[in-house]
Each structure stands twice: as C-alpha cells, then as structure tokens.
Scaffold this motif. Structure first.
Motif, short mmCIF file in Angstrom:
data_model
loop_
_atom_site.label_atom_id
_atom_site.label_comp_id
_atom_site.label_asym_id
_atom_site.label_seq_id
_atom_site.Cartn_x
_atom_site.Cartn_y
_atom_site.Cartn_z
N GLU A 72 8.41 -0.46 10.18
CA GLU A 72 6.91 -0.45 9.99
C GLU A 72 6.41 0.35 8.61
O GLU A 72 5.45 -0.08 8.12
N LEU A 73 7.10 1.28 8.37
CA LEU A 73 6.80 2.11 7.36
C LEU A 73 8.02 2.61 6.53
O LEU A 73 8.87 3.12 7.13
N ARG A 74 7.91 2.44 5.17
CA ARG A 74 9.14 2.68 4.50
C ARG A 74 9.04 4.08 3.55
O ARG A 74 7.79 4.22 3.54
N VAL A 75 10.03 4.76 3.49
CA VAL A 75 9.99 5.87 2.81
C VAL A 75 11.09 6.15 1.67
O VAL A 75 12.02 5.90 1.93
N ILE A 76 10.45 6.47 0.50
CA ILE A 76 11.33 6.65 -0.65
C ILE A 76 11.22 8.05 -1.24
O ILE A 76 10.23 8.50 -1.41
N VAL A 77 12.34 8.94 -1.23
CA VAL A 77 12.33 10.34 -1.43
C VAL A 77 12.38 10.28 -3.15
O VAL A 77 13.14 9.63 -3.72
N LEU A 78 11.66 10.91 -3.82
CA LEU A 78 11.37 11.15 -5.15
C LEU A 78 11.79 12.71 -5.48
O LEU A 78 10.95 13.46 -5.16
N ARG A 101 0.80 -1.29 0.14
CA ARG A 101 -0.09 0.06 -0.01
C ARG A 101 0.91 1.07 0.02
O ARG A 101 1.99 1.38 1.03
N ILE A 102 0.62 2.18 -0.99
CA ILE A 102 1.49 3.29 -1.11
C ILE A 102 0.61 4.71 -1.19
O ILE A 102 -0.38 4.77 -1.70
N LEU A 103 1.58 5.50 -0.35
CA LEU A 103 0.97 7.02 -0.40
C LEU A 103 2.11 7.57 -1.18
O LEU A 103 3.17 7.81 -1.17
N ILE A 104 1.41 8.64 -2.09
CA ILE A 104 2.22 9.43 -2.91
C ILE A 104 2.13 10.92 -2.59
O ILE A 104 0.88 11.37 -2.38
N VAL A 105 3.11 11.53 -2.29
CA VAL A 105 3.21 12.93 -1.71
C VAL A 105 3.97 13.78 -2.78
O VAL A 105 5.15 13.70 -2.84
N ASP A 106 3.23 14.78 -3.58
CA ASP A 106 3.96 15.63 -4.44
C ASP A 106 3.01 16.86 -4.53
O ASP A 106 1.65 16.58 -4.60
N ASP A 163 2.01 -2.78 -11.91
CA ASP A 163 2.51 -3.73 -11.16
C ASP A 163 1.10 -4.05 -10.22
O ASP A 163 0.80 -3.01 -9.51
N PRO A 164 0.37 -4.91 -10.33
CA PRO A 164 -0.93 -5.30 -9.75
C PRO A 164 -0.56 -5.41 -8.19
O PRO A 164 -1.50 -5.53 -7.40
N SER A 165 0.58 -5.73 -7.83
CA SER A 165 0.85 -5.82 -6.17
C SER A 165 1.04 -4.33 -5.54
O SER A 165 1.19 -4.52 -4.39
N LEU A 166 1.30 -3.44 -6.24
CA LEU A 166 1.21 -2.15 -5.76
C LEU A 166 -0.06 -1.47 -5.75
O LEU A 166 -0.69 -1.23 -6.96
N VAL A 167 -0.54 -0.91 -4.60
CA VAL A 167 -1.83 -0.42 -4.61
C VAL A 167 -1.73 1.00 -4.01
O VAL A 167 -1.24 1.14 -2.88
N VAL A 168 -1.88 2.20 -4.54
CA VAL A 168 -2.06 3.34 -4.04
C VAL A 168 -3.25 3.78 -3.48
O VAL A 168 -4.57 3.74 -3.64
N PRO A 206 -3.70 2.74 6.71
CA PRO A 206 -2.66 1.87 6.70
C PRO A 206 -1.87 1.97 5.60
O PRO A 206 -2.36 1.79 4.54
N VAL A 207 -0.59 2.16 5.64
CA VAL A 207 0.49 2.49 4.43
C VAL A 207 1.50 1.59 4.58
O VAL A 207 2.01 1.61 5.89
N ASP A 208 2.38 1.05 3.58
CA ASP A 208 3.64 0.28 3.71
C ASP A 208 4.64 1.38 3.18
O ASP A 208 5.62 0.99 3.77
N LEU A 209 4.25 2.14 2.55
CA LEU A 209 5.37 2.79 1.81
C LEU A 209 5.03 4.41 1.18
O LEU A 209 3.84 4.34 0.90
N VAL A 210 5.73 5.22 1.77
CA VAL A 210 5.41 6.54 1.07
C VAL A 210 6.41 7.16 0.14
O VAL A 210 7.66 6.87 0.40
N LEU A 211 6.10 7.35 -1.02
CA LEU A 211 6.81 8.06 -2.05
C LEU A 211 6.82 9.73 -1.86
O LEU A 211 5.72 10.21 -2.02
#
Length: 219
Positions: A77-83, A3-8, A24-29, A47-52
């Motif tokens: 618990e929660l991963r963060v990738i900076v874009l 589960r992904i949260l996009i922040v931009d 990728d069907p395994s990734l849900v926004v 609930p979110v697994d990763l934040v972009l």
C-alpha cells in the motif's frame, strides 16, 4: 502519478530532493516533514504512495518512523525508501527489517533517485551500491549457523539461469554488470531476477539477497 512524502530534518536537503523530483512530471511531492514523529499523523490525512525517509532526525529516527508506518500501512500500500549518508550494515539491516523497500545514499544523482523510486513503486527494491555492499558484508561476516532448509527448497524452483543471476545479485553486481558477465541484455537479467523473487517469495532485491545467504547459496 506517484505521490511522495519527503522526511528529513535539514531544510536544504528537503529542498534539494524536491528539485531533483521536479525533473520527472510523474512524481508529485505532497508534503515534506522535518520530524519523524509527524509522519504517521500526516499519512492519516494525506494519501501518499511513497515516503523518502531520512535516518538521523530529532524525535525518532527513520528506522522507528518506518516501523510505525508499517503498523498502519502494509508494503503493497505504501512504499518507503530510506535516504541517508550512512551506509553501515547495522543501519541497512535495521531499515530493511523495519519494513523499508529500498535504501539509497543521499549522494545519488537525480537520475538514480528517480530510477530508484520507479523501481520501488513497480514493486521492486532499490539499494545503493554502498548499501548493497554493507548488507552483503554483514551476511558474509555473520553467516547463518543453520541453513534455512525451507528457503533452500524454494530456490530449487529456479532455473539454472535464474540461479546464476541470483548469485551474482547477491555478490553485489548491478543489472548491467551481470548482463556483461553473462552476455545477455540488462532487461533479461531483470526478468530473471524478478522471476526468481516471485518463486522464492522475496518482496524485493534486498530480501532476495538476504534469502540467498540464509539458504546457504554464497557467491
């Protein structure tokens, strides 16, 4: 399912990222936000697994938003990738120190983005080539005045092969480049790198590079 949260703050960028992730069907926004101030309240209810995370935004920037996330959500618990389009070493370091697990350029291909997300979700780290170069450049220009002896002792636990891989990782090479240089498979390189991270206590590839320089093991 991730589960992904996009922040931009740019509408077209959020839409573009959604399109790439849809491959990728395994990734849900689960949501997208335009303001860093909205992130922590959103995460309390969803609930979110990763934040972009974008860097340049109104309100607070991505570094501060990441820092606030870490006050409530640990990395496991929660991963963060900076874009971002910015690859200056100070931004890379600030994001990593704030608790980011990865740093990718907005110019990465859809395949590279998905691969980076997969790597981070599995517990690794993701750094674009430009971000890696910036991090290494900073470490090289500003070497530690005193070698961290505790870190250096951790590296004593590495096998010669693992140490070779670590030094090549710190030089900015990717798994395939290291594999070609060492005449092994990329999977073998990744295995050595993961074992090295476990032995020295690095949470991801970026921290492994930092530890390598702080221990005085310059490429």
């Amino acid at each position: 399912m991730t589960r992904i949260l996009i922040v931009d703050d740019q509408d077209d960028m959020r839409a573009g990222i959604r399109t790439m992730l849809a491959l990728d069907p395994s990734l849900v926004v689960t949501g997208d936000l335009s303001d860093g101030l909205q992130v922590v309240p959103f995460l309390r209810d969803h609930p979110v697994d990763l934040v972009l995370m974008d860097i340049r935004m109104p309100g607070i920037d991505g570094v501060e938003a990441t820092r606030r996330i870490r006050k409530e959500h640990p990395p496991e618990e929660l991963r963060v990738i900076v874009l971002t389009t910015f690859d200056q070493d100070d931004i890379v370091l600030a994001a990593l120190r704030a608790g980011a697990n990865g740093f990718l350029s907005k110019t990465v291909s859809p395949a590279e983005l998905v691969a980076g997300i997969s790597e981070v979700v599995r517990g690794g780290g993701a750094l674009s080539a430009a971000a890696t170069a910036a991090l290494i450049g900073h470490m090289t220009d500003s070497p530690p005045p005193v070698i961290d002896r505790e870190l250096l002792r951790r590296f004593d636990a590495l096998t010669p092969r693992e140490r070779d891989v670590v030094v090549l990782v710190a030089s900015g090479l990717g798994n395939e480049e290291i594999a070609a240089q060492m005449s092994v498979s990329p999977f073998t390189v990744k295995t050595h790198a993961v074992r090295a991270m476990t032995k020295v206590g690095a949470r991801d590839r970026a921290q492994l590079v930092s530890f390598t320089f702080r221990a005085g093991l310059y490429p």
